[in-house]
Scaffold this motif. Structure first.
Motif, PDB file in Angstrom:
ATOM      1  N   ASP A   1      38.662  16.800  30.668  1.00 52.74           N
ATOM      2  CA  ASP A   1      39.607  17.824  30.212  1.00 52.74           C
ATOM      3  C   ASP A   1      40.829  17.069  29.687  1.00 52.74           C
ATOM      4  O   ASP A   1      41.335  16.149  30.340  1.00 52.74           O
ATOM      5  N   SER A   2      41.297  17.426  28.477  1.00 46.50           N
ATOM      6  CA  SER A   2      42.243  16.549  27.765  1.00 46.50           C
ATOM      7  C   SER A   2      43.522  16.286  28.567  1.00 46.50           C
ATOM      8  O   SER A   2      44.018  15.156  28.581  1.00 46.50           O
ATOM      9  N   GLU A   3      44.042  17.305  29.269  1.00 41.21           N
ATOM     10  CA  GLU A   3      45.291  17.125  30.020  1.00 41.21           C
ATOM     11  C   GLU A   3      45.067  16.184  31.203  1.00 41.21           C
ATOM     12  O   GLU A   3      45.898  15.333  31.504  1.00 41.21           O
TER      13      GLU A   3
ATOM     14  N   ASN B   1      43.146  29.458  31.312  1.00 42.87           N
ATOM     15  CA  ASN B   1      42.697  28.062  31.218  1.00 42.87           C
ATOM     16  C   ASN B   1      43.695  27.134  31.905  1.00 42.87           C
ATOM     17  O   ASN B   1      43.312  26.225  32.643  1.00 42.87           O
ATOM     18  N   LYS B   2      44.983  27.386  31.689  1.00 42.97           N
ATOM     19  CA  LYS B   2      45.986  26.501  32.306  1.00 42.97           C
ATOM     20  C   LYS B   2      46.013  26.717  33.818  1.00 42.97           C
ATOM     21  O   LYS B   2      46.223  25.782  34.588  1.00 42.97           O
TER      22      LYS B   2
ATOM     23  N   LYS C   1      35.177  22.477  34.297  1.00 39.93           N
ATOM     24  CA  LYS C   1      36.257  22.649  35.279  1.00 39.93           C
ATOM     25  C   LYS C   1      35.976  23.709  36.334  1.00 39.93           C
ATOM     26  O   LYS C   1      36.509  23.641  37.436  1.00 39.93           O
TER      27      LYS C   1
ATOM     28  N   GLU D   1      43.271  24.863  35.174  1.00 37.78           N
ATOM     29  CA  GLU D   1      43.574  23.427  35.080  1.00 37.78           C
ATOM     30  C   GLU D   1      44.561  22.964  36.160  1.00 37.78           C
ATOM     31  O   GLU D   1      44.511  21.804  36.584  1.00 37.78           O
TER      32      GLU D   1
END
Ligand code: NAD
Ligand code: MG
Length: 406
Positions: free
Chosen positions: A156-158, A223-224, A131, A227
């Motif tokens: 990335d899972s989301e 991380n968020k 990312k 993201e």
């Protein structure tokens, strides 16, 4: 319908970062589907032994290692096999350029930018887990992908979850996209408890097993933040249309909220095999053995807003995205330096975000326009951050920073 890249029924795969958490899960999936995938090239940072073992098993045509000092050992370990061996930055870039139906971009950090761009510029289908290049150079990557006919598939899972419930034909009917966050190991900790935590405590993620850097990013909730910026580039939505919900069970990974009140959510077990398998096979699907969600035993699913006071990283990332220009790059680069310093025991946990705030307040660089300018700016900001960390006279375990910014 985009091409699947499987003329002979076999998908040729290159894995950048093959010895890491995402890389090894990718190779495990290839192993579970004999005859479906053929490995074309593998790369690693410095672990030549693990790279050699993976190459001996998977028989790629090309392997590359970033750490040039390990080249003789790697070459020696593979000397009896018809595998080309290379090293250094140019070797990794070359691996990304070699023909393969799909390139899995799973290097950690901005170090993955050059090879990801090399794959994009040859028009490859890139399954992108890495990312940080999207955060620092998202606009350039997306523009180059459009220019060169490359396809980016989110790993990335989301983002993978949102991709699976995203109706592109109704994109102007989407109210918001929602990324879920587990909250990490310190979800219920006080700031004082976080300030005193050790790297081991911060690395102990409650739900996911991941590499060290992303584990610390999850603990700070940077991380968020990264993201949100990643989602902005992948889906083309403004910061205001990208929501974050804390969901400690990590069963729902992403949601899309439509104008008619419908909310499409994606659920899956807490296992990176699921999004990786999706990105390897899309638009088809492949089986992931033992990966099955049991909603009866999953327990109650809860959602809450993020706590911006205890986790300021998310707000910092949002303001960097709103400000635009070079600021997301500055945020990412300083975060990389600060996370490493925390892992090395040089600074405390809360100093990670403090250092990022300080540099963001001080540096207003011009927007870099090319890959070279981005890499130069990354190096310059890295030097600024390291200098701040190394200022003489700082007390052990704290970051010496101008008091106004702390
Ligand atoms: P990791 O640390 O486990 O693995 C990183 C890989 O990159 C290793 O193969 C390492 O050898 C290689 N590498 C490290 N530095 C390098 C360099 N300078 N040049 C070339 N190669 C280098 O990391 P990971 O957890 O697998 O994460 C990889 C990327 O995927 C990160 O950007 C992370 O944010 C993202 N991601 C990871 C997960 C996860 O579950 N681990 C989930 C979502 C996204
Ligand atoms: Mg994620």
């Amino acid at each position: 319908m985009p091409a699947t890249g499987r003329d002979d029924g076999i998908t040729g795969l290159t894995v950048l970062g093959a010895t890491g958490s995402v890389g090894k899960t990718t190779l495990a999936l290839a192993r579970q589907h004999p005859g479906r995938f053929s490995i074309k090239a593998l790369t690693a940072g410095s672990n030549w032994r693990e790279l050699a073992a993976a190459a001996r098993e998977m028989r790629p045509r090309f392997v590359a290692i970033r750490d040039e000092s390990t080249l003789p050992e790697l070459r020696d370990a593979l000397s009896d096999l018809p595998i080309e061996v290379a090293a250094g930055r140019s070797g990794i870039d070359e691996a990304a350029r070699r023909p393969a139906d799909r390139v899995v971009s799973a290097i950690v950090g901005i170090a993955g930018l050059g090879p990801t761009m090399a794959a994009v510029q040859r028009g490859a289908t890139v399954a992108i887990a890495n990312k940080e290049p999207l955060v620092s150079a998202g606009r350039l990557i997306i523009e180059e992908a459009a220019r060169c006919g490359a396809t980016l598939l989110p790993v990335d899972s989301e983002h993978n979850a949102i991709f699976q419930v995203f109706e592109d034909e109704n994109r102007d009917r989407i109210r918001s996209i929602v990324l879920t966050a587990s909250g990490g190991p310190f979800l219920r900790h006080s700031v004082e408890e976080m300030a005193a935590c050790t790297p081991e405590q911060a690395l102990a993620h409650p739900n996911w097993s991941m590499g060290a850097k992303i584990s610390i990013d999850s603990a700070t909730m940077m991380n968020k933040g990264l993201e949100v910026i990643e989602a902005h580039h992948l889906f083309g939505f403004s910061e205001q249309k990208i929501e974050v919900l804390v969901h400690p069970q990590s069963v729902v990974h992403g949601l899309v909220s439509y104008c008619d009140g419908s909310v499409l959510a994606h659920m899956a077990p807490t296992d990176m095999s699921c999004p990786i398998a999706h990105a390897l096979a899309w638009p088809e699907r492949i089986a992931v053995p033992r990966c099955r969600l049991d909603l009866v035993t999953a327990g109650p699913l809860t959602f809450e807003p993020p706590d911006d006071a205890r986790f300021p990283a998310l707000g910092l990332a949002r303001s960097a995205l709103r400000a635009g220009g070079a600021l997301p790059l500055v945020l990412n680069t300083v975060n990389e330096v600060a996370v490493q310093a925390f892992l090395d025991g040089a600074i405390g946990f809360c100093d990670i975000v403090r250092l990022i705030e300080t540099v963001l307040a001080r540096e207003q660089p011009a927007t870099p326009a090319s890959l070279e300018e981005i890499q130069e700016l990354d190096a310059a900001i890295r030097a600024v951050a390291r200098e701040l960390l190394g200022e003489p006279g700082r007390a052990a375990g704290t970051v010496a920073m101008p008091s106004a910014a702390v």
